[in-house]
Scaffold this motif. Structure first.
Motif, mmCIF file in Angstrom:
data_model
loop_
_atom_site.group_PDB
_atom_site.id
_atom_site.type_symbol
_atom_site.label_atom_id
_atom_site.label_comp_id
_atom_site.label_asym_id
_atom_site.label_seq_id
_atom_site.Cartn_x
_atom_site.Cartn_y
_atom_site.Cartn_z
ATOM 1 N N SER A 285 1.205 -4.628 -2.204
ATOM 2 C CA SER A 285 0.711 -4.297 -0.864
ATOM 3 C C SER A 285 -0.596 -3.507 -0.933
ATOM 4 N N GLU A 286 -0.735 -2.632 -1.924
ATOM 5 C CA GLU A 286 -1.968 -1.860 -2.098
ATOM 6 C C GLU A 286 -3.120 -2.771 -2.518
ATOM 7 N N ILE A 287 -2.854 -3.680 -3.418
ATOM 8 C CA ILE A 287 -3.871 -4.640 -3.867
ATOM 9 C C ILE A 287 -4.317 -5.508 -2.695
ATOM 10 N N SER A 288 -3.357 -5.967 -1.917
ATOM 11 C CA SER A 288 -3.656 -6.814 -0.764
ATOM 12 C C SER A 288 -4.522 -6.083 0.259
ATOM 13 N N LEU A 289 -4.154 -4.849 0.568
ATOM 14 C CA LEU A 289 -4.930 -4.063 1.529
ATOM 15 C C LEU A 289 -6.360 -3.868 1.044
ATOM 16 N N LYS A 290 -6.525 -3.542 -0.220
ATOM 17 C CA LYS A 290 -7.881 -3.342 -0.763
ATOM 18 C C LYS A 290 -8.703 -4.626 -0.699
ATOM 19 N N LEU A 291 -8.053 -5.766 -0.951
ATOM 20 C CA LEU A 291 -8.752 -7.045 -0.846
ATOM 21 C C LEU A 291 -9.226 -7.272 0.586
ATOM 22 N N HIS A 292 -8.345 -7.070 1.550
ATOM 23 C CA HIS A 292 -8.713 -7.263 2.953
ATOM 24 C C HIS A 292 -9.831 -6.306 3.362
ATOM 25 N N GLN A 293 -9.725 -5.054 2.945
ATOM 26 C CA GLN A 293 -10.769 -4.080 3.280
ATOM 27 C C GLN A 293 -12.114 -4.466 2.667
ATOM 28 N N THR A 294 -12.085 -4.980 1.463
ATOM 29 C CA THR A 294 -13.317 -5.383 0.781
ATOM 30 C C THR A 294 -13.967 -6.573 1.470
ATOM 31 N N VAL A 295 -13.175 -7.583 1.813
ATOM 32 C CA VAL A 295 -13.722 -8.766 2.499
ATOM 33 C C VAL A 295 -14.300 -8.359 3.851
ATOM 34 N N ALA A 296 -13.600 -7.507 4.581
ATOM 35 C CA ALA A 296 -14.098 -7.050 5.882
ATOM 36 C C ALA A 296 -15.407 -6.286 5.714
ATOM 37 N N GLN A 297 -15.472 -5.399 4.723
ATOM 38 C CA GLN A 297 -16.682 -4.601 4.510
ATOM 39 C C GLN A 297 -17.862 -5.477 4.094
ATOM 40 N N ILE A 298 -17.616 -6.463 3.259
ATOM 41 C CA ILE A 298 -18.687 -7.389 2.868
ATOM 42 C C ILE A 298 -19.217 -8.117 4.095
ATOM 43 N N THR A 299 -18.320 -8.534 4.983
ATOM 44 C CA THR A 299 -18.728 -9.231 6.205
ATOM 45 C C THR A 299 -19.577 -8.314 7.077
ATOM 46 N N VAL A 300 -19.140 -7.084 7.252
ATOM 47 C CA VAL A 300 -19.908 -6.118 8.058
ATOM 48 C C VAL A 300 -21.273 -5.863 7.422
ATOM 49 N N ASP A 301 -21.295 -5.680 6.114
ATOM 50 C CA ASP A 301 -22.566 -5.433 5.418
ATOM 51 C C ASP A 301 -23.534 -6.604 5.570
ATOM 52 N N MET A 302 -23.039 -7.816 5.411
ATOM 53 C CA MET A 302 -23.907 -9.000 5.529
ATOM 54 C C MET A 302 -24.422 -9.159 6.958
ATOM 55 N N CYS A 303 -23.554 -8.922 7.930
ATOM 56 C CA CYS A 303 -24.000 -9.002 9.327
ATOM 57 C C CYS A 303 -25.073 -7.948 9.591
ATOM 58 N N GLY A 304 -24.925 -6.775 8.995
ATOM 59 C CA GLY A 304 -25.941 -5.732 9.142
ATOM 60 C C GLY A 304 -27.271 -6.162 8.567
ATOM 61 N N LYS A 305 -27.247 -6.765 7.397
ATOM 62 C CA LYS A 305 -28.490 -7.244 6.775
ATOM 63 C C LYS A 305 -29.155 -8.316 7.633
ATOM 64 N N ILE A 306 -28.359 -9.251 8.107
ATOM 65 C CA ILE A 306 -28.901 -10.318 8.954
ATOM 66 C C ILE A 306 -29.463 -9.729 10.242
ATOM 67 N N SER A 307 -28.739 -8.764 10.819
ATOM 68 C CA SER A 307 -29.182 -8.135 12.065
ATOM 69 C C SER A 307 -30.513 -7.416 11.889
ATOM 70 N N ARG A 308 -30.675 -6.740 10.772
ATOM 71 C CA ARG A 308 -31.949 -6.030 10.534
ATOM 72 C C ARG A 308 -33.125 -7.002 10.436
ATOM 73 N N GLN A 309 -32.866 -8.215 9.970
ATOM 74 C CA GLN A 309 -33.935 -9.216 9.848
ATOM 75 C C GLN A 309 -34.179 -9.964 11.146
ATOM 76 N N THR A 310 -33.136 -10.124 11.961
ATOM 77 C CA THR A 310 -33.245 -10.979 13.153
ATOM 78 C C THR A 310 -33.139 -10.243 14.478
ATOM 79 N N GLY A 311 -32.552 -9.055 14.457
ATOM 80 C CA GLY A 311 -32.323 -8.320 15.698
ATOM 81 C C GLY A 311 -31.051 -8.746 16.421
ATOM 82 N N ILE A 312 -30.332 -9.698 15.879
ATOM 83 C CA ILE A 312 -29.098 -10.185 16.507
ATOM 84 C C ILE A 312 -28.006 -9.134 16.363
#
Length: 83
Positions: A8-35
């Protein structure tokens, strides 16, 4: 798993990591596009935990988040005309 961490701990960390990567990538795209709007769609977002973690992270980062409400987010929400 070598350190005998609970599945359960491994699973939670995986989900948190995937979510954080998604947020980080959206942030990078937003800084370039303003979206500042993000649509979370596709079968992966049937996973309630991943959807919540990602949506919460994006909202905290100032994004407007769109999700499915009337139809499923996976292929069941598509109409496929077969001939």
């Amino acid at each position: 798993m070598r350190d005998k961490a609970a599945v359960s701990e491994i699973s939670l960390k995986l989900h948190q990591t995937v979510a954080q990567i998604t947020v980080d990538m959206c942030g990078k795209i937003s800084r370039q596009t303003g979206i500042k709007q993000v649509a979370l769609s596709g079968g992966v977002f049937q996973n309630r935990l991943l959807l919540k973690l990602t949506s919460d992270g994006l909202q905290q980062a100032g994004f407007q988040v769109f999700t499915h409400h009337l139809v499923p987010c996976n292929d069941a929400g598509c109409r496929w005309d077969r001939q």
